[in-house]
Enzyme design. Structure first.
Site, PDB file in Angstrom:
ATOM      1  N   LYS A  14     -19.998  -0.486   4.169  1.00 29.53           N
ATOM      2  CA  LYS A  14     -19.488  -1.139   5.359  1.00 29.53           C
ATOM      3  C   LYS A  14     -19.132   0.709   5.219  1.00 29.53           C
ATOM      4  O   LYS A  14     -19.016   1.437   6.560  1.00 29.53           O
ATOM      5  CB  LYS A  14     -18.143  -1.398   4.700  1.00 29.53           C
ATOM      6  CG  LYS A  14     -17.675  -2.390   4.162  1.00 29.53           C
ATOM      7  CD  LYS A  14     -16.249  -3.055   3.825  1.00 29.53           C
ATOM      8  CE  LYS A  14     -16.074  -2.272   2.443  1.00 29.53           C
ATOM      9  NZ  LYS A  14     -16.204  -2.623   1.354  1.00 29.53           N
ATOM     10  N   ARG A  89      -7.786  -6.173   3.257  1.00 26.23           N
ATOM     11  CA  ARG A  89      -8.152  -6.611   2.175  1.00 26.23           C
ATOM     12  C   ARG A  89      -7.528  -7.723   1.936  1.00 26.23           C
ATOM     13  O   ARG A  89      -8.429  -8.526   0.705  1.00 26.23           O
ATOM     14  CB  ARG A  89      -9.187  -6.191   0.917  1.00 26.23           C
ATOM     15  CG  ARG A  89     -10.106  -5.458   1.200  1.00 26.23           C
ATOM     16  CD  ARG A  89     -10.389  -3.776  -0.378  1.00 26.23           C
ATOM     17  NE  ARG A  89     -10.446  -3.726  -0.550  1.00 26.23           N
ATOM     18  CZ  ARG A  89     -11.949  -2.487  -0.435  1.00 26.23           C
ATOM     19  NH1 ARG A  89     -11.405  -2.038   0.671  1.00 26.23           N
ATOM     20  NH2 ARG A  89     -12.669  -2.621  -1.054  1.00 26.23           N
ATOM     21  N   ARG A 128     -25.253   5.337  -6.473  1.00 20.48           N
ATOM     22  CA  ARG A 128     -24.837   5.382  -5.273  1.00 20.48           C
ATOM     23  C   ARG A 128     -24.182   7.031  -5.815  1.00 20.48           C
ATOM     24  O   ARG A 128     -23.230   7.354  -6.267  1.00 20.48           O
ATOM     25  CB  ARG A 128     -22.942   4.661  -4.498  1.00 20.48           C
ATOM     26  CG  ARG A 128     -22.791   5.110  -3.407  1.00 20.48           C
ATOM     27  CD  ARG A 128     -21.598   4.390  -3.246  1.00 20.48           C
ATOM     28  NE  ARG A 128     -20.305   3.827  -3.600  1.00 20.48           N
ATOM     29  CZ  ARG A 128     -19.529   2.525  -2.628  1.00 20.48           C
ATOM     30  NH1 ARG A 128     -20.103   2.182  -1.993  1.00 20.48           N
ATOM     31  NH2 ARG A 128     -19.049   2.293  -3.381  1.00 20.48           N
ATOM     32  N   ARG A 172     -13.756  -5.235  -9.363  1.00 22.37           N
ATOM     33  CA  ARG A 172     -14.027  -5.001  -7.700  1.00 22.37           C
ATOM     34  C   ARG A 172     -14.397  -6.679  -7.201  1.00 22.37           C
ATOM     35  O   ARG A 172     -14.329  -6.445  -6.337  1.00 22.37           O
ATOM     36  CB  ARG A 172     -15.048  -3.531  -7.344  1.00 22.37           C
ATOM     37  CG  ARG A 172     -13.945  -2.289  -7.192  1.00 22.37           C
ATOM     38  CD  ARG A 172     -14.981  -1.498  -7.855  1.00 22.37           C
ATOM     39  NE  ARG A 172     -15.183  -0.662  -6.393  1.00 22.37           N
ATOM     40  CZ  ARG A 172     -16.166   0.060  -6.286  1.00 22.37           C
ATOM     41  NH1 ARG A 172     -16.731   0.546  -7.408  1.00 22.37           N
ATOM     42  NH2 ARG A 172     -16.789  -0.557  -5.201  1.00 22.37           N
TER      43      ARG A 172
HETATM   44  P1  ADP Z   1     -15.651  -0.367  -1.941  1.00 26.71           P
HETATM   45  O1  ADP Z   1     -15.329  -1.318  -0.617  1.00 26.71           O
HETATM   46  O2  ADP Z   1     -17.211  -0.325  -2.272  1.00 26.71           O
HETATM   47  O3  ADP Z   1     -14.841  -1.068  -2.633  1.00 26.71           O
HETATM   48  P2  ADP Z   1     -13.199   0.699  -1.269  1.00 26.71           P
HETATM   49  O4  ADP Z   1     -13.572   2.921  -1.131  1.00 26.71           O
HETATM   50  O5  ADP Z   1     -13.837   0.632   0.332  1.00 26.71           O
HETATM   51  O6  ADP Z   1     -14.508   1.013  -1.984  1.00 26.71           O
HETATM   52  O7  ADP Z   1     -11.959   0.831  -1.994  1.00 26.71           O
HETATM   53  C1  ADP Z   1     -11.842   1.624  -3.680  1.00 26.71           C
HETATM   54  C2  ADP Z   1     -10.618   1.272  -3.784  1.00 26.71           C
HETATM   55  O8  ADP Z   1      -9.555   1.217  -3.100  1.00 26.71           O
HETATM   56  C3  ADP Z   1     -10.501  -0.644  -4.369  1.00 26.71           C
HETATM   57  O9  ADP Z   1     -11.130  -0.932  -5.437  1.00 26.71           O
HETATM   58  C4  ADP Z   1      -9.169  -0.770  -4.418  1.00 26.71           C
HETATM   59  O10 ADP Z   1      -8.680   0.083  -5.536  1.00 26.71           O
HETATM   60  C5  ADP Z   1      -8.745   0.484  -3.802  1.00 26.71           C
HETATM   61  N1  ADP Z   1      -8.607   0.116  -2.353  1.00 26.71           N
HETATM   62  C6  ADP Z   1      -9.520   0.501  -0.994  1.00 26.71           C
HETATM   63  N2  ADP Z   1      -8.705  -0.224   0.268  1.00 26.71           N
HETATM   64  C7  ADP Z   1      -7.949  -1.383  -0.321  1.00 26.71           C
HETATM   65  C8  ADP Z   1      -7.261  -2.235   0.328  1.00 26.71           C
HETATM   66  N3  ADP Z   1      -7.199  -2.102   1.556  1.00 26.71           N
HETATM   67  N4  ADP Z   1      -6.160  -3.061  -0.634  1.00 26.71           N
HETATM   68  C9  ADP Z   1      -5.561  -3.059  -1.959  1.00 26.71           C
HETATM   69  N5  ADP Z   1      -6.542  -1.745  -2.283  1.00 26.71           N
HETATM   70  C10 ADP Z   1      -7.465  -1.282  -1.563  1.00 26.71           C
END
Ligand code: ADP
Ligand code: ZN
Length: 214
Positions: A14, A89, A128, A172
């Site tokens: 993404k 999410r 990564r 995750r």
């Molecule tokens: P990835 O998609 O690779 O898991 P992100 O950088 O999008 O990584 O997210 C890292 C962390 O930030 C998630 O594991 C979560 O803890 C938090 N996070 C990010 N976006 C959200 C969201 N929309 N709702 C809840 N937690 C989030």
């Protein structure tokens, strides 16, 4: 004008795709993950709250996350279009987004599902590396910087995210399956979902988007 949501498992690319498309489209890149990491770095109260969940690979609670996005959408640049990366999410987040969009008189052009082979995810994520300064993302095998360990864009030393270990990645992925995967049907029902094959190179993802008319 493009205003899209990128939907996909951790490691589906993404952030990489957003990086490629934001300049092409002249739109803002809105990553809740980046905003949370920034808050953690700056030692804010919200950052302290979020980091407890992030460390364990769990989702930050909806009220916190929705608050952050609401605030982000109060800035004017979203009118030029945006790429939402990592939000929504959960179903309540998607409903909150609907309300924000309606309130601001904006529109989501499409929800782009990054479909990726699960077996690739762990290798992608543990390899990564990212730039703490400009957010550029690399991979130790597939997307190497010109100089080992150094960001091409700004010369800063690359780091590995704390939650990019195998143990946390498994959490995750579980959170994705349970809480985020239901959004596929949510957006399919709204007839705005398109799907691309995210198992291949970033360039190929961009090509698929172009073929879809983006
Ligand atoms: P990835 O998609 O690779 O898991 P992100 O950088 O999008 O990584 O997210 C890292 C962390 O930030 C998630 O594991 C979560 O803890 C938090 N996070 C990010 N976006 C959200 C969201 N929309 N709702 C809840 N937690 C989030
Ligand atoms: Zn950089």
């Amino acid at each position: 004008m493009n205003s899209v949501i990128l939907l996909g498992a951790p490691g589906s690319g993404k952030g990489t795709l957003a990086q490629h498309m934001k300049t092409r489209w002249g739109v803002s890149h809105i990553s809740t993950g980046d905003m949370f990491r920034e808050a953690v770095k700056n030692n804010t109260a919200m950052g302290a709250q979020a980091s407890v969940y992030m460390k364990n690979g769990q989702l930050v609670p909806d009220d916190v996350t929705i608050g952050v996005v609401e605030e982000r959408f109060s800035k004017d640049d979203v009118k030029k279009g945006f790429i939402l990366d990592g939000f929504p999410r959960t179903i309540p987040q998607a409903q909150a987004l609907d309300a924000i969009i309606k309130d601001k008189d904006l529109k989501i052009t499409a929800v782009i599902l990054l479909d990726v082979d699960k077996s690739l995810i762990i290798r992608r994520i543990t390899g990564r590396r990212s730039c703490p300064c400009c957010g550029n993302v690399y991979h130790i095998e597939t997307v190497k910087p010109k100089k080992d360990g150094i960001c091409d864009g700004c010369g800063t030393a690359l780091i590995q995210r704390k939650d990019d270990t195998e143990e946390v990645v498994k959490e995750r992925l579980e959170a994705y399956e349970k809480q985020t995967a239901p959004l596929v049907d949510f957006y399919r029902a709204k007839k705005i979902l398109v799907s691309i094959d995210a198992s291949r190179s970033p360039d190929y993802m961009v090509k698929q988007l172009e073929d879809l008319g983006f």
